[in-house]
Design a protein around this motif. Structure first.
Motif, PDB file in Angstrom:
ATOM      1  N   ASP A   1      -8.573  -8.475  -5.559  1.00 30.27           N
ATOM      2  CA  ASP A   1      -9.159  -7.667  -6.630  1.00 30.27           C
ATOM      3  C   ASP A   1      -8.568  -8.120  -7.963  1.00 30.27           C
ATOM      4  OD1 ASP A   1      -9.444  -5.395  -8.546  1.00 30.27           O
ATOM      5  OD2 ASP A   1     -10.230  -4.310  -6.823  1.00 30.27           O
ATOM      6  N   ALA A   2      -9.416  -8.261  -8.968  1.00 31.81           N
ATOM      7  CA  ALA A   2      -8.956  -8.736 -10.274  1.00 31.81           C
ATOM      8  C   ALA A   2      -7.894  -7.825 -10.896  1.00 31.81           C
ATOM      9  CB  ALA A   2     -10.150  -8.872 -11.220  1.00 31.81           C
ATOM     10  N   ARG A   3      -7.876  -6.551 -10.482  1.00 33.14           N
ATOM     11  CA  ARG A   3      -6.903  -5.609 -11.059  1.00 33.14           C
ATOM     12  C   ARG A   3      -5.516  -5.740 -10.436  1.00 33.14           C
ATOM     13  NH1 ARG A   3     -10.358  -0.364  -9.764  1.00 33.14           N
ATOM     14  NH2 ARG A   3     -10.488  -1.598  -7.851  1.00 33.14           N
ATOM     15  N   ARG A   4      -5.401  -6.546  -9.390  1.00 33.43           N
ATOM     16  CA  ARG A   4      -4.118  -6.646  -8.682  1.00 33.43           C
ATOM     17  C   ARG A   4      -3.005  -7.157  -9.613  1.00 33.43           C
ATOM     18  NH1 ARG A   4      -2.375  -4.776  -3.472  1.00 33.43           N
ATOM     19  NH2 ARG A   4      -0.693  -6.127  -2.793  1.00 33.43           N
ATOM     20  N   GLY A   5      -3.310  -8.124 -10.434  1.00 29.01           N
ATOM     21  CA  GLY A   5      -2.309  -8.652 -11.354  1.00 29.01           C
ATOM     22  C   GLY A   5      -1.850  -7.611 -12.366  1.00 29.01           C
ATOM     23  N   THR A   6      -2.800  -6.843 -12.894  1.00 29.84           N
ATOM     24  CA  THR A   6      -2.452  -5.792 -13.852  1.00 29.84           C
ATOM     25  C   THR A   6      -1.607  -4.712 -13.184  1.00 29.84           C
ATOM     26  OG1 THR A   6      -4.527  -6.229 -15.013  1.00 29.84           O
ATOM     27  CG2 THR A   6      -3.405  -4.153 -15.520  1.00 29.84           C
ATOM     28  N   TYR A   7      -1.945  -4.406 -11.958  1.00 29.16           N
ATOM     29  CA  TYR A   7      -1.164  -3.436 -11.183  1.00 29.16           C
ATOM     30  C   TYR A   7       0.280  -3.901 -11.034  1.00 29.16           C
ATOM     31  CZ  TYR A   7       0.592  -1.602  -6.693  1.00 29.16           C
ATOM     32  OH  TYR A   7       1.360  -1.079  -5.687  1.00 29.16           O
ATOM     33  N   TYR A   8       0.464  -5.153 -10.601  1.00 32.22           N
ATOM     34  CA  TYR A   8       1.823  -5.681 -10.480  1.00 32.22           C
ATOM     35  C   TYR A   8       2.532  -5.681 -11.834  1.00 32.22           C
ATOM     36  CZ  TYR A   8       1.411  -7.412  -5.657  1.00 32.22           C
ATOM     37  OH  TYR A   8       1.284  -7.522  -4.301  1.00 32.22           O
ATOM     38  N   ARG A   9       1.798  -6.046 -12.859  1.00 30.33           N
ATOM     39  CA  ARG A   9       2.392  -6.105 -14.197  1.00 30.33           C
ATOM     40  C   ARG A   9       3.055  -4.791 -14.555  1.00 30.33           C
ATOM     41  NH1 ARG A   9      -0.975  -6.679 -19.904  1.00 30.33           N
ATOM     42  NH2 ARG A   9       0.860  -6.565 -21.275  1.00 30.33           N
ATOM     43  N   TRP A  10       2.320  -3.695 -14.416  1.00 36.50           N
ATOM     44  CA  TRP A  10       2.863  -2.412 -14.875  1.00 36.50           C
ATOM     45  C   TRP A  10       3.856  -1.816 -13.888  1.00 36.50           C
ATOM     46  CZ3 TRP A  10       2.812  -2.506 -19.621  1.00 36.50           C
ATOM     47  CH2 TRP A  10       1.726  -3.009 -20.336  1.00 36.50           C
TER      48      TRP A  10
ATOM     49  N   GLY B   1      -5.752   4.176  -1.280  1.00 35.57           N
ATOM     50  CA  GLY B   1      -6.257   3.575  -2.516  1.00 35.57           C
ATOM     51  C   GLY B   1      -5.261   3.584  -3.655  1.00 35.57           C
ATOM     52  N   MET B   2      -3.990   3.386  -3.348  1.00 35.12           N
ATOM     53  CA  MET B   2      -2.957   3.439  -4.379  1.00 35.12           C
ATOM     54  C   MET B   2      -2.655   2.084  -4.998  1.00 35.12           C
ATOM     55  SD  MET B   2      -2.187   6.566  -4.822  1.00 35.12           S
ATOM     56  CE  MET B   2      -0.680   6.452  -5.750  1.00 35.12           C
ATOM     57  N   ALA B   3      -3.345   1.040  -4.560  1.00 38.34           N
ATOM     58  CA  ALA B   3      -3.197  -0.293  -5.143  1.00 38.34           C
ATOM     59  C   ALA B   3      -4.503  -1.050  -4.979  1.00 38.34           C
ATOM     60  CB  ALA B   3      -2.070  -1.061  -4.459  1.00 38.34           C
ATOM     61  N   PRO B   4      -4.867  -1.863  -5.963  1.00 37.40           N
ATOM     62  CA  PRO B   4      -6.040  -2.712  -5.766  1.00 37.40           C
ATOM     63  C   PRO B   4      -5.778  -3.664  -4.604  1.00 37.40           C
ATOM     64  CG  PRO B   4      -5.319  -2.727  -8.063  1.00 37.40           C
ATOM     65  CD  PRO B   4      -4.226  -2.075  -7.276  1.00 37.40           C
ATOM     66  N   PRO B   5      -6.763  -3.927  -3.765  1.00 35.75           N
ATOM     67  CA  PRO B   5      -6.538  -4.815  -2.619  1.00 35.75           C
ATOM     68  C   PRO B   5      -6.317  -6.253  -3.079  1.00 35.75           C
ATOM     69  CG  PRO B   5      -8.858  -4.228  -2.789  1.00 35.75           C
ATOM     70  CD  PRO B   5      -8.147  -3.400  -3.811  1.00 35.75           C
ATOM     71  N   PRO B   6      -5.635  -7.057  -2.262  1.00 33.87           N
ATOM     72  CA  PRO B   6      -5.497  -8.476  -2.590  1.00 33.87           C
ATOM     73  C   PRO B   6      -6.868  -9.093  -2.865  1.00 33.87           C
ATOM     74  CG  PRO B   6      -4.090  -7.915  -0.736  1.00 33.87           C
ATOM     75  CD  PRO B   6      -4.943  -6.703  -1.003  1.00 33.87           C
TER      76      PRO B   6
END
Length: 201
Positions: free
Chosen positions: A90-99, A83-88
């Protein structure tokens, strides 16, 4: 072990960030120590893996992965049960990549500019990170809602950006230590068992 990650490591390098990530992910790995002072990262065998002669470097299932952010993203996606990344999707995936990539593209060069006392660029728009002060202000705003960069979800982005902030505070980078948002964030990071295991060796 077939799924074992071969991890080329020296604790006095960015490989320490990947070590923490491997522990967070519960990934099977084997450390291959690299003595930088003896030039082991410049041997023909190592340069065949990473022509830059730098750490971190991993080999997994016959594939070489270099660059800290790339390795961390690879581990998160290869071991999704952690669970170290939102799955493809998931709306949070973009924010995850951003940071995650803000850490690579903005935080690291801005920190190095300040820590090495490089003269500021005349036109901030000429460099992707603008300035050290821009980066710190952006991080502060991102972390204010807390507790993590993705809110309640701790992710690989926190491993990377958090490690950079911890390092910067340890070496006296300005405008970090003593500010509550950064002090509290680093305290939360340092309390994580995986971070403690990595620090212990």
């Amino acid at each position: 072990m077939a799924d074992e990650i071969v991890f080329y490591h020296n604790p006095r390098s960015r490989a320490q960030i990947v070590h923490w990530m491997l522990e967070e992910a519960g990934a099977p790995y084997r450390i291959v120590p690299i003595d930088l002072e003896k030039g082991e990262s410049k041997t023909p065998a190592f340069l065949a893996l990473n022509p830059m002669g730098k750490l971190p470097t991993i080999v997994h299932r016959g594939v070489v992965v270099t660059e800290t952010a790339a390795i961390i993203a690879y581990i998160a996606d290869t071991f999704p049960a952690a669970g170290m990344a939102p799955p493809p999707g998931d709306a949070r995936r973009g924010t995850y990549y951003r940071w995650l990539f803000f850490g690579a593209g903005c935080v690291e060069p801005a920190l190095l500019d300040r820590m090495l006392n490089r003269p500021p660029v005349e036109r901030k728009s000429a460099v992707g990170w603008g300035s050290y002060d821009d980066v710190v202000a952006t991080l502060e705003k991102a972390l204010e809602p807390g507790p993590w960069l993705l809110g309640d979800m701790f992710s690989a982005a926190d491993v990377y950006v958090g490690a950079e902030i911890r390092w910067a505070m340890m070496f006296g980078a300005p405008n970090l230590k003593g500010r509550k948002v950064f002090d509290d964030y680093v305290a939360r990071l340092s309390a994580r068992p995986a971070a403690q295991r990595t620090a212990a060796g």
